[in-house]
Design an enzyme around this catalytic site. Structure first.
Site, PDB file in Angstrom:
ATOM      1  CG  HIS A 280      -1.941  -1.134   1.170  1.00 36.89           C
ATOM      2  ND1 HIS A 280      -2.760  -1.429   0.110  1.00 36.89           N
ATOM      3  CD2 HIS A 280      -2.158  -2.096   2.118  1.00 36.89           C
ATOM      4  CE1 HIS A 280      -3.452  -2.530   0.396  1.00 36.89           C
ATOM      5  NE2 HIS A 280      -3.102  -2.944   1.590  1.00 36.89           N
ATOM      6  CG  ASP A 331      -5.290  -6.100  -0.494  1.00 38.39           C
ATOM      7  OD1 ASP A 331      -5.275  -7.035   0.327  1.00 38.39           O
ATOM      8  OD2 ASP A 331      -5.309  -4.902  -0.155  1.00 38.39           O
TER       9      ASP A 331
END
Lengths: 468, 468
Positions: A280, A331
């Site tokens: 991220h 993800d």
């Protein structure tokens, strides 16, 4: 016997080729890229199996550098706003329910379906950030790697390459009591290290499988433990993956505990290396980005999940200017389409800046080429595998796009990278090879019917449980 | 003979049904939705042709309320940053080149390929905002509707329903000299009205074709002409489509010329009605949104193009709270996937607000249901066709999603709308019917090979011209 793949177009070994061939050796590695003339000259082909991929473009396999397979279970079922508002943290409650639900058997089934969906979208390697360790009551299984091994079995069964990033997860957070929803994640520091080393030894049993270490985040793993895990990863040359700066709240908690942001802390304690991948990394400051760059670490951006979770926009332009290696991950499995992630990486910047071409010509690199590199070679780097460029000696991991797909019609040498990134999608994926073996052929996988049927059973059981 | 379509799941007539049937009358309209018991009871089926759609979910056809088909020609080839930076306006140069390039014959070929791509993604009706009128030198063709008619022919050939939104385009802008790149667009006010009325008369020659009026924008059409065109549209009950507030610069020019923003101006002069559709409408103020709402006008949002062009983010949450009807369009054809547009409408808000569920539970409507309604019924409304809900009497325009598509696996009654919007894509589209006729069956179109071959020839000629 070596193989010779003959697509119409090919992106390999640093260039785009028409009418060329990709020769793969017995070990599943790229032997050479043969041009059209050399292929014609090879009249004796008794030593090579020719695989025709007419009307298709062959590209290096896509790397999915950050995955939580089990989250596929509640796709499309957690998009609503609960009474009293919805945030990232209420999404997490749904995730906890799925995490509590799976058994070794059902996790295997869910992982197979999710890996098949990945393969069918052109993904050849997955970094499975695995944090389910204990049984449903929070006790270790007889083999504490039971669930990780099920995921690796699932990957082998589907034929996808895997780096099992074994997560360490020790606490709910700084000054937070343990959370019941996390009882399958928790291990002590000692167990976490021992289990990871045991898993690495076990990985040799599987085809195309490796192990990395994944201290979940500075929220879930205190600094001392984080340092020990990094040392273990260093000793074994393993990739080290850490969630960082997905949410601003995480940065604030780290400041409260250590007086520094996560990146400052990681940098100070030697946790940023070329083997480190930061997941991220959305809310970094300029100096933090400089530190990531200087360390040669990778950032794994997950734009589709980040838009789904409302995390914010990763500054991919800043990263590109600093030469940071950026990979992509699916993800939460909100969708599985790395090409869509690639274009979002650019598009989200355009929405804010109200300007086009944000990632183009940085360091003289054309935008499509840059984004494909992120989606392939940078992901392979993040997972500790030398690959993603289809250079001689690299594994022959690739996928094909159907040139008759209506979205790609007219694709040629000059537009291949840009059209693949800006108009390509899983709809056009036809064949996928891992280590030279076709695991998807003309959109079909040998076990697809069984994989679907078993997934649907698990899904139904999950829904039945919810209804009760 | 009437037809009975039998999918596994169906979203029709205000509900989700399992095992139900959609009966379509001889005119191609929905006759009734039959539940499983009623179907079983109908032992005599000699009067009805049964079409089994096993393993599929049937949904109302997607509406593409804003399209410029010819822009498909440079997809994926204008993403780079030109020397000296790139903006919306340099993208426009590439668009001018494509606009200058097409002939009646090649426009027909490009439109067919683009319409086929639409059909293959579940689109059953297209609003073609058509602004190519003159020949390459800027002179009217013998029939001044030559190019519009080619586009309508192309739609009929592919089998998609079309509303040809005939554009008026009279100037480069306030105090701007005519632009050579626009010479195919220009018509005088008188010709524009006369040609539009002539086109409407000609539309009856085509199956499933209607005509609307599309004064391009307040930049390209001065107020007086805009009013006259609106009056003509009103007289014939035609839809009126206008680009508005895609770029901030346009608002500023309008303020300079009229002392008001475009919306204020339109509202004051009666241009906002239930037949009006405002394209983009990104940079509206709160009071402007109120005016749009009060008038019952539609806004057509084109998120995929708007992210591509860096236009900015449409405030879909504000529109939803005001009860504004929002439709979607593929506009520049950067991609053609209305389900992707639907989720972007929500996702772009999440990225900014860092909050989930932005469009959920507004007026008590569940988010997936709201976004599907935008993608279907609101689009039909924008194009002046009563449809999009598969209610008895409405046209039987629908598409199917393959329930064995890996992205949709596990979709059921409760998750149909939300999963279709958040995980669905053109990859899962299998069948498409317009007025009860299957124009796509199991992903295949009767003329697909020929359509592809002709498109590729045109694309090559376009590239050859560029290379010269």
């Amino acid at each position: 016997m070596s193989k010779l793949f003959l697509p119409e177009l090919m992106l390999a070994n640093g260039g785009v080729h028409r009418g060329a061939g990709l020769r793969v050796d017995d070990n599943g590695n790229v032997a050479e890229v043969l041009d059209a003339a050399s292929i014609a000259a090879r009249t004796d082909r008794t030593d090579v199996e020719v695989v025709r991929l007419a009307g298709k473009a062959l590209l290096p396999g896509l790397a999915n550098a950050h995955s939580h397979t089990f989250q596929r279970l509640f796709r499309g079922r957690a998009e609503g706003r609960k009474v009293g508002g919805d945030t990232f943290w209420t999404w997490r409650e749904q995730m906890y329910r799925a995490a509590a639900f799976v058994t070794p058997e059902s996790l295997y089934d869910v992982a197979r379906a999710t890996f098949l969906e990945m393969v069918a979208s052109g993904i050849t390697v997955v970094g499975e950030f695995h944090y389910l360790h204990n049984d449903a009551l929070g006790k270790p299984f007889a083999n504490p790697n039971e669930l990780a091994l099920q995921v690796m079995r699932a990957a082998e069964s589907v034929g996808i390459r895997i780096c099992l990033l074994r997560s360490a997860y020790m606490r709910a957070g700084y000054r937070k009591d343990p959370h019941a929803g996390q009882r399958r994640f928790y291990e002590t520091r000692e167990k976490s290290v021992a289990n990871a080393e045991a898993l690495q030894k076990a990985a040799g049993r599987f085809k195309n499988a490796t192990v990395g270490l994944a201290p979940h985040s500075i929220r879930a793993v205190p600094l001392d433990a984080m340092k020990e895990l990094a040392a273990v990863a260093g000793k074994h040359g393993m990739p080290l993956h850490i969630h960082v700066s997905e949410q601003i709240a995480e940065n604030e908690a780290c400041l409260a505990e250590y007086g520094e942001t996560p990146i400052e802390l990681f940098n100070e304690h030697g946790l940023l290396t070329r083997r480190t991948t930061l997941i991220h990394a959305i809310h970094l400051t300029g100096p933090e980005m400089d530190e990531v760059s200087a360390a040669g670490a990778t950032i794994c951006s997950c734009p589709t999940t980040e838009r789904n979770l409302g995390d914010g926009i990763f500054p991919a332009d800043v990263a590109a200017r600093l030469g940071i290696s950026v990979a992509f991950g699916t993800d939460s499995q909100a969708q599985i389409d790395i090409l869509e992630d690639a274009r979002q990486s650019e598009y989200h910047l355009r929405l804010i800046a109200q300007q086009r071409g944000m990632l183009d010509q940085i360091g003289g690199v054309e935008i499509g080429t840059r984004l494909l590199h992120c989606a392939t070679a940078s992901g392979y780097k993040a997972l500790g595998v030398d690959g993603g460029d289809l250079k001689p000696g690299q594994p022959a991991d690739f996928f094909t796009l159907d040139l008759s797909d209506m979205a790609l019609l007219g694709m040629d040498e000059t537009s291949l990278a840009s059209q693949a990134v800006f108009a390509g999608s899983r709809a056009a994926v036809r064949d996928v090879a891992v280590a030279g073996r076709l695991v998807l052929a003309d959109s079909h996988h040998a076990q697809e019917e069984e994989i679907r049927a078993r997934y649907k059973e698990v899904q139904q059981a999950f829904l039945n449980e919810e209804a009760q």
